[in-house]
Design an enzyme around this catalytic site. Sequence first.
Site, PDB file in Angstrom:
ATOM      1  N   SER A 191       0.255 -25.169  -7.131  1.00 51.61           N
ATOM      2  CA  SER A 191      -0.396 -24.687  -5.908  1.00 51.61           C
ATOM      3  C   SER A 191      -1.823 -25.222  -5.835  1.00 51.61           C
ATOM      4  CB  SER A 191      -0.458 -23.154  -5.909  1.00 51.61           C
ATOM      5  OG  SER A 191       0.845 -22.646  -5.759  1.00 51.61           O
TER       6      SER A 191
ATOM      7  N   GLU B 167      -7.356 -23.828  -6.211  1.00 54.67           N
ATOM      8  CA  GLU B 167      -6.939 -23.384  -7.546  1.00 54.67           C
ATOM      9  C   GLU B 167      -7.038 -24.581  -8.496  1.00 54.67           C
ATOM     10  OE1 GLU B 167      -3.251 -21.104  -7.827  1.00 54.67           O
ATOM     11  OE2 GLU B 167      -2.832 -21.991  -9.776  1.00 54.67           O
TER      12      GLU B 167
ATOM     13  N   ARG C 212      -6.162 -15.444 -11.351  1.00 55.93           N
ATOM     14  CA  ARG C 212      -6.519 -16.863 -11.583  1.00 55.93           C
ATOM     15  C   ARG C 212      -7.982 -17.062 -11.998  1.00 55.93           C
ATOM     16  NH1 ARG C 212      -2.206 -16.207 -11.538  1.00 55.93           N
ATOM     17  NH2 ARG C 212      -0.535 -16.998 -10.220  1.00 55.93           N
TER      18      ARG C 212
HETATM   19  C1  LIG Z   1       5.099 -27.859 -10.925  1.00 58.34           C
HETATM   20  C2  LIG Z   1       3.957 -26.956 -11.272  1.00 58.34           C
HETATM   21  C3  LIG Z   1       4.127 -25.585 -11.192  1.00 58.34           C
HETATM   22  C4  LIG Z   1       3.068 -24.726 -11.501  1.00 58.34           C
HETATM   23  N1  LIG Z   1       3.262 -23.368 -11.407  1.00 58.34           N
HETATM   24  C5  LIG Z   1       2.245 -22.542 -11.702  1.00 58.34           C
HETATM   25  C6  LIG Z   1       2.412 -21.117 -11.615  1.00 58.34           C
HETATM   26  O1  LIG Z   1       3.483 -20.616 -11.281  1.00 58.34           O
HETATM   27  N2  LIG Z   1       1.361 -20.327 -11.912  1.00 58.34           N
HETATM   28  C7  LIG Z   1       0.158 -20.835 -12.312  1.00 58.34           C
HETATM   29  O2  LIG Z   1      -0.763 -20.060 -12.583  1.00 58.34           O
HETATM   30  N3  LIG Z   1      -0.038 -22.161 -12.409  1.00 58.34           N
HETATM   31  C8  LIG Z   1       0.969 -23.032 -12.116  1.00 58.34           C
HETATM   32  N4  LIG Z   1       0.774 -24.390 -12.208  1.00 58.34           N
HETATM   33  C9  LIG Z   1      -0.557 -24.916 -12.561  1.00 58.34           C
HETATM   34  C10 LIG Z   1      -0.775 -25.176 -14.069  1.00 58.34           C
HETATM   35  O3  LIG Z   1       0.438 -25.502 -14.706  1.00 58.34           O
HETATM   36  C11 LIG Z   1      -1.413 -23.983 -14.765  1.00 58.34           C
HETATM   37  O4  LIG Z   1      -2.634 -23.665 -14.165  1.00 58.34           O
HETATM   38  C12 LIG Z   1      -1.641 -24.246 -16.261  1.00 58.34           C
HETATM   39  O5  LIG Z   1      -1.965 -23.032 -16.889  1.00 58.34           O
HETATM   40  C13 LIG Z   1      -2.737 -25.257 -16.562  1.00 58.34           C
HETATM   41  O6  LIG Z   1      -2.749 -25.501 -17.957  1.00 58.34           O
HETATM   42  P1  LIG Z   1      -3.088 -26.924 -18.561  1.00 58.34           P
HETATM   43  O7  LIG Z   1      -2.991 -26.854 -20.028  1.00 58.34           O
HETATM   44  O8  LIG Z   1      -2.263 -27.973 -17.909  1.00 58.34           O
HETATM   45  O9  LIG Z   1      -4.608 -27.068 -18.123  1.00 58.34           O
HETATM   46  P2  LIG Z   1      -5.373 -28.377 -17.605  1.00 58.34           P
HETATM   47  O10 LIG Z   1      -4.856 -28.717 -16.243  1.00 58.34           O
HETATM   48  O11 LIG Z   1      -5.343 -29.447 -18.618  1.00 58.34           O
HETATM   49  O12 LIG Z   1      -6.843 -27.811 -17.484  1.00 58.34           O
HETATM   50  C14 LIG Z   1      -7.164 -26.803 -16.568  1.00 58.34           C
HETATM   51  C15 LIG Z   1      -8.547 -26.251 -16.899  1.00 58.34           C
HETATM   52  O13 LIG Z   1      -8.450 -25.547 -18.137  1.00 58.34           O
HETATM   53  C16 LIG Z   1      -9.466 -25.998 -19.016  1.00 58.34           C
HETATM   54  N5  LIG Z   1      -8.956 -25.878 -20.392  1.00 58.34           N
HETATM   55  C17 LIG Z   1      -7.764 -26.306 -20.870  1.00 58.34           C
HETATM   56  N6  LIG Z   1      -7.669 -26.007 -22.176  1.00 58.34           N
HETATM   57  C18 LIG Z   1      -8.820 -25.398 -22.529  1.00 58.34           C
HETATM   58  C19 LIG Z   1      -9.331 -24.888 -23.754  1.00 58.34           C
HETATM   59  N7  LIG Z   1      -8.649 -24.936 -24.894  1.00 58.34           N
HETATM   60  N8  LIG Z   1     -10.570 -24.297 -23.747  1.00 58.34           N
HETATM   61  C20 LIG Z   1     -11.295 -24.239 -22.594  1.00 58.34           C
HETATM   62  N9  LIG Z   1     -10.862 -24.728 -21.413  1.00 58.34           N
HETATM   63  C21 LIG Z   1      -9.646 -25.304 -21.395  1.00 58.34           C
HETATM   64  C22 LIG Z   1      -9.706 -27.450 -18.616  1.00 58.34           C
HETATM   65  O14 LIG Z   1     -10.976 -27.893 -19.048  1.00 58.34           O
HETATM   66  C23 LIG Z   1      -9.588 -27.351 -17.108  1.00 58.34           C
HETATM   67  O15 LIG Z   1     -10.830 -26.954 -16.548  1.00 58.34           O
HETATM   68  C24 LIG Z   1       1.830 -25.274 -11.909  1.00 58.34           C
HETATM   69  C25 LIG Z   1       1.666 -26.657 -12.006  1.00 58.34           C
HETATM   70  C26 LIG Z   1       2.717 -27.494 -11.687  1.00 58.34           C
HETATM   71  C27 LIG Z   1       2.530 -28.978 -11.804  1.00 58.34           C
END
Ligand SMILES: Cc1cc2nc3c(=O)[nH]c(=O)nc-3n(C[C@H](O)[C@H](O)[C@H](O)COP(=O)(O)OP(=O)(O)OC[C@H]3O[C@@H](n4cnc5c(N)ncnc54)[C@H](O)[C@@H]3O)c2cc1C
Length: 303
Positions: free
Chosen positions: A228, A299, A177
């Site tokens: 999480s 996280e 992570r």
């Molecule tokens: C139901 C559910 C289940 C989940 N299961 C998992 C799992 O099994 N494993 C897991 O690891 N995570 C899980 N997650 C968490 C989440 O989905 C992941 O961490 C996901 O990768 C976040 O991506 P995002 O595009 O939504 O990022 P965001 O939430 O929009 O952003 C997260 C961070 O990434 C940065 N960011 C986004 N895009 C860029 C970019 N292009 N350049 C630089 N920085 C950037 C943002 O600035 C922010 O700081 C889950 C979430 C939910 C709601």
Amino acid sequence: MLKLNKMNIIKELPAIKKNVSLAEYTTFKIGGKAKYFFIAKTKEDLIKAIFVAKKLKLQFFILGGGSNLLVSDKGYNGLVIKTQNSNLEIRKKGTIINFFCGAGAPLAKLVLESIKNSAQGLEWAAGIPGTVGGAIFGNAGAFNESMSGNIEEVEVLDVRKTVIKKFKNKDCRFEYRKSFFKKNKNIIILSAKLKLKNGKRKKIKEIIKEHLEKRKKFQPLNYPSAGSVFVNPKTGLKTGEMIEKCGLKGKRIGKAKVSEKHANFIMNLGKAKEKDVKKLINLIKKRVKNKFGVILKEEIISI
Ligand SMILES: Cc1cc2nc3c(=O)[nH]c(=O)nc-3n(C[C@H](O)[C@H](O)[C@H](O)COP(=O)(O)OP(=O)(O)OC[C@H]3O[C@@H](n4cnc5c(N)ncnc54)[C@H](O)[C@@H]3O)c2cc1C
């Protein structure tokens, strides 16, 4: 320096919006308004928006799928740039299948295309909301695999030096992570090249189905959440188990509640406030520290 006013920013980014509710753009459905909000549909849009923010000395935040975020009730006093550069190109060479995708491509789209193209290696990502950029940033993972296993190259914008660079997998310094990008907020992910292998479609579908069933069984998917809340410690009990042993399953503050299905998930029962979630987070941290001597680390990312 240009003076920051509505006229200037609208001139630079005509599609910009003002006072946009960020709750709508997060899976937690929590958070106040962004002063300025811009959707980047292409890589060029993304670069331009960042440059405009830089020129106007305006703080900015890159928003992917908003699935790992806890946004302040006060909102964000700057420019939120939502990545929607979801282009995807697939190239096959021998047994290797490369996905070239924009940072804003949803993981779900990639998983779907991996099935269509019998490309093996992204099964773990099924059911994880969010974009490729967000998954690289936090090295998202599940079922003992993670984004680090798929990445061949990442194209980035170095905001300070104003250059576009390519990062190889090892340059991304992936850990559980964690990534280089998490520590270097001036490096923005523009696009990525993923490496998958030729596989059997039936098998790929089977694994994905299994993963999705496990998620449904063990995660509270019927309520808004950000996945999480805390990372797991390197050794010993998993975070969810520690929270459960502290008797906190089902604990509720305002409209925020620790899931009974999975104690590392906080659910929004409807109109939960960031402050409710923060209070629950602090309570969990305190109780876990007292009982296990473990300091939990979030996280989810707070903005
Ligand atoms: C139901 C559910 C289940 C989940 N299961 C998992 C799992 O099994 N494993 C897991 O690891 N995570 C899980 N997650 C968490 C989440 O989905 C992941 O961490 C996901 O990768 C976040 O991506 P995002 O595009 O939504 O990022 P965001 O939430 O929009 O952003 C997260 C961070 O990434 C940065 N960011 C986004 N895009 C860029 C970019 N292009 N350049 C630089 N920085 C950037 C943002 O600035 C922010 O700081 C889950 C979430 C939910 C709601």
